[in-house]
Motif scaffolding. Structure first.
Motif, PDB file in Angstrom:
ATOM      1  N   ARG A 122      15.580 -34.013 -45.073  1.00 41.94           N
ATOM      2  CA  ARG A 122      14.881 -32.724 -45.077  1.00 41.94           C
ATOM      3  C   ARG A 122      14.872 -32.112 -43.686  1.00 41.94           C
ATOM      4  O   ARG A 122      14.458 -30.970 -43.504  1.00 41.94           O
ATOM      5  CB  ARG A 122      13.439 -32.914 -45.579  1.00 41.94           C
ATOM      6  N   TYR A 123      15.257 -32.913 -42.708  1.00 42.91           N
ATOM      7  CA  TYR A 123      15.299 -32.442 -41.322  1.00 42.91           C
ATOM      8  C   TYR A 123      16.565 -33.011 -40.725  1.00 42.91           C
ATOM      9  O   TYR A 123      16.880 -34.196 -40.937  1.00 42.91           O
ATOM     10  CB  TYR A 123      14.059 -32.951 -40.575  1.00 42.91           C
ATOM     11  N   LEU A 124      17.316 -32.172 -40.020  1.00 41.08           N
ATOM     12  CA  LEU A 124      18.556 -32.654 -39.415  1.00 41.08           C
ATOM     13  C   LEU A 124      18.770 -31.865 -38.131  1.00 41.08           C
ATOM     14  O   LEU A 124      18.883 -30.648 -38.149  1.00 41.08           O
ATOM     15  CB  LEU A 124      19.719 -32.441 -40.388  1.00 41.08           C
ATOM     16  N   ALA A 125      18.795 -32.580 -36.997  1.00 42.89           N
ATOM     17  CA  ALA A 125      18.968 -31.909 -35.715  1.00 42.89           C
ATOM     18  C   ALA A 125      20.097 -32.581 -34.955  1.00 42.89           C
ATOM     19  O   ALA A 125      20.211 -33.812 -34.953  1.00 42.89           O
ATOM     20  CB  ALA A 125      17.676 -31.973 -34.919  1.00 42.89           C
ATOM     21  N   VAL A 178      22.876 -25.771 -45.942  1.00 43.21           N
ATOM     22  CA  VAL A 178      22.685 -25.814 -44.482  1.00 43.21           C
ATOM     23  C   VAL A 178      22.090 -24.492 -43.995  1.00 43.21           C
ATOM     24  O   VAL A 178      21.148 -24.472 -43.197  1.00 43.21           O
ATOM     25  CB  VAL A 178      24.028 -26.095 -43.778  1.00 43.21           C
ATOM     26  N   ARG A 179      22.619 -23.381 -44.499  1.00 42.75           N
ATOM     27  CA  ARG A 179      22.151 -22.067 -44.052  1.00 42.75           C
ATOM     28  C   ARG A 179      20.663 -21.875 -44.356  1.00 42.75           C
ATOM     29  O   ARG A 179      19.891 -21.437 -43.507  1.00 42.75           O
ATOM     30  CB  ARG A 179      22.982 -20.985 -44.735  1.00 42.75           C
ATOM     31  N   LEU A 180      20.255 -22.245 -45.581  1.00 47.28           N
ATOM     32  CA  LEU A 180      18.854 -22.057 -45.965  1.00 47.28           C
ATOM     33  C   LEU A 180      17.932 -22.990 -45.191  1.00 47.28           C
ATOM     34  O   LEU A 180      16.841 -22.594 -44.793  1.00 47.28           O
ATOM     35  CB  LEU A 180      18.690 -22.266 -47.478  1.00 47.28           C
ATOM     36  N   ARG A 181      18.404 -24.217 -44.975  1.00 48.44           N
ATOM     37  CA  ARG A 181      17.606 -25.151 -44.181  1.00 48.44           C
ATOM     38  C   ARG A 181      17.501 -24.676 -42.725  1.00 48.44           C
ATOM     39  O   ARG A 181      16.481 -24.875 -42.076  1.00 48.44           O
ATOM     40  CB  ARG A 181      18.227 -26.546 -44.210  1.00 48.44           C
ATOM     41  N   GLY A 185      14.245 -23.543 -40.357  1.00 48.92           N
ATOM     42  CA  GLY A 185      14.051 -24.205 -39.063  1.00 48.92           C
ATOM     43  C   GLY A 185      14.081 -25.715 -39.169  1.00 48.92           C
ATOM     44  O   GLY A 185      13.682 -26.407 -38.238  1.00 48.92           O
ATOM     45  N   GLN A 186      14.552 -26.250 -40.307  1.00 50.84           N
ATOM     46  CA  GLN A 186      14.572 -27.713 -40.477  1.00 50.84           C
ATOM     47  C   GLN A 186      15.927 -28.314 -40.119  1.00 50.84           C
ATOM     48  O   GLN A 186      16.029 -29.524 -39.965  1.00 50.84           O
ATOM     49  CB  GLN A 186      14.211 -28.088 -41.916  1.00 50.84           C
TER      50      GLN A 186
END
Lengths: 281, 305
Positions: A122-125, A178-181, A185-186
Motif C-alpha cells: 500500500r506504500y512504495l517509495a 501506480v498513477r492513482l497511488r 501520495g502513497q
C-alpha cells in the motif's frame, strides 16, 4: 515534495540492448577482477532513526531517517567515480487491489472492466542519490525491482540473471494503479532523496504521509558504483497505532458488538443532551 | 487542527469535520431527513474509505434523529402509532436490502446498481415534488386555495383491507401501502447506504397526505430505529465504524440539527416542500452529471479482490 522522476520505460530497444551488454560486461569484468585480485567488495552498514513510528491522535505523517556507511578495507579496490545508493521502502501489503476502468455504455460511463492485483504494497517509495535512469541500467533496475510498478516491485527475484518475469497484467492497469497511488501520495520516487554526507556516508529521509497504512515497512538499501550493484541490506521499521487509537482499533475488531452498542449509546446520549440543552419551554 | 481517525487510518481536520457535521445536521433538522445522502459523498470526497464513511455517519444520523425525535415528541408532533408501523416495515426492508447488496456485489454489478438507483430515485422523487410545489405556488398566486384534503375523496390505495386509524395524522388508511412504502424505504436505504428519509418524507406528504407538522417527527422516529440497526450491523459485520469520526460528526451534527429544527418551524409549508424538492433534485442531477460526463480519470482502485 521534491521533483519526482519517472523511470524511462520507453527506451528504444537498441539502447536497452546496449545497456544490457554494458551491464553484463561490467559484471563479468568485476567478477574477473575480484577473482584475480582477491579483493573484497564493499560492505554496507545501515541504521534507521527509529524502528517504531508511533501514531498518536495528532499524527499527521512522519519521517524515518536512514543512515548508511560504506565499509571498505585495504583490499577493496578504489572507485574513481564514487558511490551511488538507492533505498526501496515497501509498506504493508494488501491481499488484492482491484483496478477498474470506466467505459461508455450508451449515454453513461460505468465501470466495465477490471483487473485484480495480488499482494500489492500500500506504500512504495524509491529514494536514490541520482535519478534512477542515471543510476543503473534498465535491465539492472528490473532485476533489482527498482521500479514503482508494484507488479515488478513485488515479484520474486528471478532465478536467471536478467530474466525479468512477465506479471501477465495489462500494462494500462498497472500504470493506472501506480498513477492513482502516486496521487494519493502513497507511491513516490525521489530522484535525489539520498545525500552523501561524505563519500562513504549517506543519509536518506523517508517520508511517511498521514495516510500511510500502519504495519511493517521493509527497507532495502542498495549500493552501486558505476551502475553495478556492490552491496545490499534489508532492515525494517513499524508504523503502529498507540494508546487510545490502538485501543479503539482493537475493540472495533475484537469486541465488535459491544463497540457497536457503545457507539449507538454515545450517539443517543449526545442527541438527548442536545435536546436538553436547547430546550426552550 | 488535525486528528487521526483510528479505523479510517488517516488524519483529517477537526474543524472541517465539525463544519460538515453542522451543515448536514442543519439540513437534517430542517427537513426531517437523515442527511446520509449528503454526508456519505462528502466524506468519500475527503478520502475516507466508502465503507467507513457510510458506517460512521450512521452514528450522526442516530444522534440527530434522537434529538429531532425527542423535540417532536415534546411538541406532540409525532405520530407514534404510524411511526411504529413504518419502523416494522422498514426493518424488514433493511434486512432484504442488505441481502440484495451482498448479491449485487458478488455479481460485480454493485457500482452501476448504486449510481443508477441514486439518479433515478433522486430525479424522480425530486422532480415530482418540484412540479407539485410549483403548481402550489402557481395556484396561490392566482388566489385559489387548493384544499389538500377534500371530504370523501381518497386515493384508492388507502381503501385496501386492514385499515387503521391514525388520529394524530388524521389518517384512516390500509396498512398495506404504508408497510409497502416503509419496506421500499428500508430496502433502498440499505442498498444505497442512506437513511431513506428523503423518500419517506415526500411519501407521507403526498401519498398519504399526512400533515406537514407530523411528517418530520414521524419520519425522524422511523429513521432513528433504521439507523440504529444499520450502525450495529456495520459495526458487527464490517467493523467499519470509526468512533472518533462518528464522535466529531455527532458534535457538529447535534448543534446543526437544533438550529435546523428551529428554522423549520419558521418555514412556510409550501416553501419547505419547494426547498426539499430542489435539494433532492440537485443531488440527483449531480450524480447524473457524473454518470454522463467523460471522467477525467477512467481508472479507479479499491482494496480487495
Amino acid at each position: 515534495m521534491r521533483p519526482v522522476h519517472a523511470p524511462n520505460r520507453f527506451a528504444p530497444s537498441g539502447i536497452r540492448t546496449a545497456l544490457r551488454g554494458l551491464a553484463v560486461a561490467s559484471l563479468v569484468w568485476l567478477l574477473a577482477f575480484a577473482a584475480t585480485q582477491g579483493a573484497r567488495a564493499e560492505g554496507l552498514v545501515i541504521s534507521l532513526s527509529n524502528h517504531q513510528v508511533m501514531i498518536t491522535s495528532n499524527y499527521t505523517g512522519s519521517q524515518v531517517t536512514l543512515f548508511g556507511a560504506v565499509q571498505r578495507d585495504e583490499q577493496t579496490i578504489a572507485r574513481a567515480s564514487g558511490y551511488d545508493a538507492a533505498v526501496i521502502v515497501r509498506g504493508p501489503r494488501v491481499d488484492a487491489v482491484t483496478v477498474r476502468r470506466k467505459e461508455r455504455l450508451g449515454p453513461i460511463w460505468i465501470n466495465r472492466t477490471q483487473e485484480t492485483f495480488e499482494d500489492i504494497p500500500r506504500y512504495l517509495a524509491i529514494l536514490s542519490s541520482r535519478p534512477l535512469d542515471e543510476l543503473t541500467s534498465e535491465i539492472m533496475r528490473g532485476r533489482l525491482r527498482l521500479d514503482l510498478d508494484p507488479t515488478v516491485a513485488t515479484q520474486m527475484q528471478p532465478e536467471e540473471p536478467g530474466a525479468v518475469q512477465d506479471s501477465g497484467h495489462n500494462p494500462d492497469y498497472a500504470q493506472a494503479l501506480v498513477r492513482l497511488r502516486m496521487q494519493e501520495g502513497q507511491y513516490f520516487e525521489i530522484g535525489r532523496g539520498i545525500t552523501f554526507i561524505t563519500p562513504m556516508i549517506f543519509r536518506a529521509a523517508i517520508p511517511l504521509p498521514a495516510g500511510a497504512p500502519p504495519g511493517n515497512y521493509e527497507v532495502e538499501t542498495l549500493l552501486f558504483a558505476d551502475g553495478v550493484l556492490l552491496a545490499r541490506d534489508i532492515t525494517n521499521f513499524e508504523l503502529v497505532k498507540t494508546g487510545f487509537e490502538q485501543r479503539v482499533a482493537v475493540w472495533a475488531e475484537t469486541r465488535a458488538a459491544a463497540y457497536g452498542f457503545l457507539t449507538v449509546l454515545m450517539a443517543m446520549f449526545f442527541g438527548w443532551i442536545a435536546s436538553v440543552i436547547f430546550r426552550r419551554d | 487542527m488535525q486528528i487521526y481517525l483510528p479505523i479510517a487510518e488517516m488524519s483529517v481536520s477537526v474543524f472541517l469535520l465539525l463544519g460538515l457535521g453542522a451543515a448536514v445536521g442543519f439540513i437534517s433538522g430542517l427537513f426531517g431527513i437523515g442527511g446520509g445522502f449528503l454526508m456519505t459523498p462528502l466524506l468519500i470526497f475527503l478520502g475516507i474509505p466508502p465503507a467507513i464513511a457510510v458506517a460512521s455517519q450512521m452514528a450522526q444520523i442516530v444522534a440527530s434523529s434522537t434529538t429531532s425525535g425527542l423535540a417532536a415528541f415534546r411538541r406532540k408532533a409525532l405520530d407514534i402509532k404510524l411511526a411504529s408501523l413504518l419502523t416494522v416495515g422498514g426493518l424488514v426492508g433493511t434486512g432484504l436490502g442488505i441481502w440484495f447488496f451482498a448479491a449485487a456485489r458478488a455479481a460485480g454489478q454493485l457500482d452501476i446498481v448504486i449510481v443508477v438507483s441514486y439518479v433515478t430515485l433522486f430525479s424522480v422523487v425530486g422532480g415530482l415534488m418540484l412540479v407539485e410545489s410549483l403548481k402550489e405556488f402557481w395556484s396561490s398566486r392566482k388566489g385559489k386555495v387548493r384544499s389538500r384534503r377534500r371530504a370523501g375523496e381518497h386515493p384508492a390505495y388507502l381503501g385496501l383491507p386492514l385499515r387503521m386509524r391514525f388520529h394524530r395524522s388524521q389518517l384512516y388508511a390500509s396498512v398495506i401501502p404504508l408497510l409497502g412504502v416503509a419496506f421500499f424505504v428500508g430496502f433502498a436505504g440499505a442498498v444505497l447506504g442512506i437513511g431513506g428519509g428523503f423518500i419517506m418524507v415526500p411519501a407521507l406528504l403526498y401519498l398519504f397526505r399526512v400533515p406537514t407538522s407530523m411528517v418530520v417527527g414521524t419520519s425522524q422516529f422511523q429513521i432513528l430505529w433504521a439507523s440504529t440497526a444499520a450502525l450495529l450491523l456495520h459495526a458487527i459485520a464490517n467493523q467499519a465504524v470509526d468512533a472518533v469520526l462518528a464522535f466529531i460528526l455527532i458534535i457538529g451534527g447535534v448543534f446543526g440539527a437544533q438550529f435546523g429544527a428551529r428554522a423549520s418551524r419558521h418555514l412556510r409549508a409550501d416553501m419547505f416542500r419547494f426547498l426539499l424538492a430542489l435539494l433532492i433534485l440537485g443531488v440527483g442531477l449531480r450524480f447524473a452529471i457524473e454518470l454522463v460526463l467523460r471522467p477525467t480519470e477512467l481508472f479507479s482502485i479499491a482494496n480487495g479482490g
